[in-house]
Motif scaffolding. Structure first.
Motif, PDB file in Angstrom:
ATOM      1  N   VAL A  13     -64.454  39.046  66.750  1.00 28.31           N
ATOM      2  CA  VAL A  13     -63.202  38.532  67.018  1.00 28.31           C
ATOM      3  C   VAL A  13     -62.912  37.804  68.322  1.00 28.31           C
ATOM      4  CG1 VAL A  13     -60.420  39.265  67.010  1.00 28.31           C
ATOM      5  CG2 VAL A  13     -62.049  40.331  65.483  1.00 28.31           C
ATOM      6  N   LYS A  66     -57.284  37.123  69.623  1.00 28.39           N
ATOM      7  CA  LYS A  66     -56.783  36.869  68.432  1.00 28.39           C
ATOM      8  C   LYS A  66     -56.666  38.461  67.705  1.00 28.39           C
ATOM      9  CE  LYS A  66     -56.786  32.451  68.349  1.00 28.39           C
ATOM     10  NZ  LYS A  66     -55.732  31.666  67.985  1.00 28.39           N
ATOM     11  N   GLU A  67     -56.827  39.404  68.321  1.00 25.69           N
ATOM     12  CA  GLU A  67     -56.709  40.865  67.764  1.00 25.69           C
ATOM     13  C   GLU A  67     -55.558  40.923  66.937  1.00 25.69           C
ATOM     14  OE1 GLU A  67     -57.077  40.091  70.955  1.00 25.69           O
ATOM     15  OE2 GLU A  67     -59.353  40.691  71.524  1.00 25.69           O
ATOM     16  N   LYS A  68     -54.208  40.405  67.525  1.00 24.44           N
ATOM     17  CA  LYS A  68     -52.954  40.794  66.943  1.00 24.44           C
ATOM     18  C   LYS A  68     -52.961  39.882  65.325  1.00 24.44           C
ATOM     19  CE  LYS A  68     -50.012  41.830  70.710  1.00 24.44           C
ATOM     20  NZ  LYS A  68     -48.995  41.382  71.499  1.00 24.44           N
ATOM     21  N   VAL A  72     -55.691  39.179  63.707  1.00 20.99           N
ATOM     22  CA  VAL A  72     -56.656  39.923  62.839  1.00 20.99           C
ATOM     23  C   VAL A  72     -55.697  41.038  62.064  1.00 20.99           C
ATOM     24  CG1 VAL A  72     -58.584  41.263  62.625  1.00 20.99           C
ATOM     25  CG2 VAL A  72     -58.717  39.195  63.761  1.00 20.99           C
ATOM     26  N   ASP A  73     -55.168  41.931  62.857  1.00 16.06           N
ATOM     27  CA  ASP A  73     -54.273  42.963  62.485  1.00 16.06           C
ATOM     28  C   ASP A  73     -53.269  42.585  61.168  1.00 16.06           C
ATOM     29  OD1 ASP A  73     -55.694  44.823  64.016  1.00 16.06           O
ATOM     30  OD2 ASP A  73     -54.321  44.969  65.730  1.00 16.06           O
TER      31      ASP A  73
END
Length: 89
Positions: free
Chosen positions: A64, A68-70, A72-73
């Motif tokens: 990831v 960009k973690e949010k 992907v969530d």
């Protein structure tokens, strides 16, 4: 900048990267909801080759992208509710 379109009635998730394509799809599918992706969300690792070579499968290792973690969530949550997922080019 990419865009996610979730079709309200059919529980279908349409993922495209181009905002112009997303707008065109949204116009065709009048009851779609749109969420911005903000471009690529995954990439090859920075400090490694990123492709499996030992067994000669050449499968890429994707990570990831930072920040960009949010996104992907959000995609995971939308995908869990979807009956169908479409990925467009």
């Amino acid at each position: 900048m990419g865009t996610v379109i979730r079709m309200a009635m059919t529980k279908s998730l349409v993922i495209v990267e181009s905002p112009a394509k997303a707008k065109t799809i949204e116009n065709i599918l009048a009851r779609a909801l749109r969420c911005g992706l903000g471009g690529h969300i995954m990439d090859l690792p920075k400090n490694e080759i990123g492709v499996e070579l030992e067994n000669r499968t050449f499968v890429p290792e994707l990570v990831v992208s930072p920040g960009k973690e949010k996104v992907v969530d959000q995609l995971k949550k939308l995908a869990a509710k979807a009956d169908e997922i479409f990925s467009g080019a």
